[in-house]
Enzyme design. Structure first.
Site, PDB file in Angstrom:
ATOM      1  N   HIS A   1       1.139  -7.291  -6.820  1.00 23.87           N
ATOM      2  CA  HIS A   1       0.821  -7.466  -8.238  1.00 23.87           C
ATOM      3  C   HIS A   1       1.088  -8.905  -8.671  1.00 23.87           C
ATOM      4  O   HIS A   1       0.152  -9.641  -8.919  1.00 23.87           O
ATOM      5  CB  HIS A   1       1.553  -6.469  -9.143  1.00 23.87           C
ATOM      6  CG  HIS A   1       1.334  -5.048  -8.782  1.00 23.87           C
ATOM      7  ND1 HIS A   1       0.067  -4.479  -8.736  1.00 23.87           N
ATOM      8  CD2 HIS A   1       2.205  -4.060  -8.434  1.00 23.87           C
ATOM      9  CE1 HIS A   1       0.177  -3.214  -8.382  1.00 23.87           C
ATOM     10  NE2 HIS A   1       1.458  -2.939  -8.181  1.00 23.87           N
TER      11      HIS A   1
ATOM     12  N   ASP B   1      -3.584   1.003  -4.183  1.00 22.23           N
ATOM     13  CA  ASP B   1      -2.362   1.320  -4.908  1.00 22.23           C
ATOM     14  C   ASP B   1      -2.257   2.807  -5.262  1.00 22.23           C
ATOM     15  O   ASP B   1      -2.013   3.642  -4.401  1.00 22.23           O
ATOM     16  CB  ASP B   1      -2.260   0.438  -6.141  1.00 22.23           C
ATOM     17  CG  ASP B   1      -0.859   0.422  -6.759  1.00 22.23           C
ATOM     18  OD1 ASP B   1      -0.012   1.229  -6.354  1.00 22.23           O
ATOM     19  OD2 ASP B   1      -0.618  -0.391  -7.659  1.00 22.23           O
TER      20      ASP B   1
END
Length: 451
Positions: free
Chosen positions: A267, A318
């Site tokens: 991220h 994810d």
């Protein structure tokens, strides 16, 4: 065996009439400008398979179950509570069934390897199973059943917040101390030992979940292997880190850990210019998950400036709320367009294809992050090959980089025809060859989980 195609994206660019010879799961020969030989399997368009550098496979089972508004403001943190509730009943059999579906869908979309950021370790009551790696074995079984190449990243998770806060009840199935994590890591190595080309790395979950001492201990357990960490995903995380340490998450990490090319910072959404420069200089990979980051309302990584400075990146699915390799790349570019009100912002230069630039970057960065660097379709490389369906009208009249642009920005997973992983065809006609059995097992598992 040999495969032939009309067009293939090789390391030096597009070539026509390409014949690939495969032996023992690798590409042993490449001929260009040649007609197909008798017995060759014929196709239209070949690309190298794309790495998926960040997955929580079990979360595929909760896709769509957190899309109902709460009484207050919804965010990552309210989504996390829904996730904790979902795992309350998930056992090893359910884990295997959900992971197999996720891995099959990854292959169907063009991902051929996955980094599984695995933190669901213990029994329903939080006590370790007799086999401490039984959940890791479920993931390995799912990889074996689908054929995807697995980089297993057992997660170290010990705390609920910065500074070593006690874990919350909902985290009971994740938690280990350093000694037990070392045993888990050793057992995870055994769990994947029977897989083809498996890699095992380490994954301190986040600066929230590991103290400085624990972070150093975990990172030292697998020298030369991948090290993945969630970082700076939400603004609340940045604020909490500042309150605890006086530094921002990436700033603190760079000052306290030997971050290098083995690391993947997942991220890294909320970073300053100085933090961005530090990531680039370290050689670490930014692990970007655009679909999940959009679903959770995280924010946008400064990809344009990062890539302009030579930063390395890869993409991951994810939370697996949607699994589509092309869609991850598309949303990565579209996020930058919305933020900066421009177009073709991640192309590598004037006149360059945005799709090809994205694919090339994600191929290199994702391979680096997963400990399996790939030159693409080259002699000696793993035979991880994606065939696109040239009969789809979206490819009409397209050649060269226009194929990548049309796939990424105009089609996605539905335009994938066949996929080979390690020289074995795992997807044919857009569907995993074991999809019926995988679907049936998944449906049974979900009936138990949600019934």
């Amino acid at each position: 065996m040999a495969l032939w195609c009309e067009q293939a994206w090789l390391p030096d660019g597009w070539c026509g009439h390409v014949r690939l010879t495969l032996e023992q799961g690798r590409i042993s020969g490449i001929e260009t400008g040649i007609d197909a030989a008798p017995g060759d399997e014929r196709h239209a368009i070949f690309l190298p398979g794309l790495p998926n550098l960040h997955s929580h496979a079990f979360q595929r089972g909760m896709a769509g179950l957190a899309e109902r508004a709460g009484t207050g403001a919804d965010s990552f943190w309210t989504w996390r509570e829904a996730m904790y509730h979902f795992v309350d009943r998930l056992d090893p059999e359910g884990m295997q069934a959900i992971a197999a579906l996720a891995f099959a869908e990854m292959l169907e979309s063009g991902f051929t390897c996955v980094g599984e950021f695995h933190y669901l370790h213990h029994g329903l009551d939080g006590q370790p199973y007799d086999d401490i790696a039984i959940m890791a074995r479920a993931i390995a079984d799912a990889a074996d059943a689908t054929g995807i190449a697995l980089t297993l990243l057992p997660v170290f998770y010990a705390h609920a917040g910065f500074g070593g806060a006690d874990p919350a009840p909902g985290q009971r199935r994740f938690v280990n101390d350093v000694d037990r994590y070392a045993r888990l890591l050793d057992a995870a190595q055994g769990a994947v030992a029977g897989l083809d080309a498996a890699v095992v790395g380490v994954a301190p979950h986040s600066l929230r979940a590991a103290t400085a001492e624990e972070l150093a201990a975990v990172a030292a357990m697998a020298p030369g292997a991948p090290v993945h960490i969630h970082i700076a995903e939400q603004t609340a995380e940045v604020d909490a880190c500042l309150a605890w340490s006086g530094a921002r998450p990436v700033e603190w990490l760079m000052d306290h850990a030997d971050v290098d090319r083995d690391w993947c910072l997942v991220h890294a959404t909320h970073i300053t210019d100085a933090e961005r420069h530090a990531i680039v200089q370290s050689g670490a990979v930014a692990g970007l998950c655009p679909i999940t980051e959009a679903n959770l309302g995280d924010g946008l990584f400064p990809a344009r400036d990062f890539l302009a400075e030579g930063g390395r990146f890869g993409v991951g699915s994810d939370s697996n709320v949607e699994i589509d390799a092309a869609a991850e790349l598309r949303l990565l570019e579209y996020g930058q367009r919305l933020a900066q009100r421009g177009r073709n912002l991640l192309a590598s230069g004037a006149g360059q294809s945005t799709g090809a630039s994205l694919y090339r970057g994600a191929l290199a960065g994702g391979g680096q992050a997963l400990g399996r660097p790939s030159p693409g379709l080259a002699v000696g490389a793993a035979a991880d090959i994606v065939s696109l369906n040239a009969a789809d009208p979206g490819f009409a009249g397209r050649t060269g980089d226009a194929i990548l642009d049309s796939w990424i920005f105009g089609g996605g997973a539905r335009r994938v025809d066949c996929v080979w992983r390690g020289g074995v065809k795992r997807v044919a006609g857009g569907r995993h060859v074991a999809r019926d059995a995988i679907d049936a097992r998944y449906r049974t598992a979900m009936a138990t989980l949600l019934g």
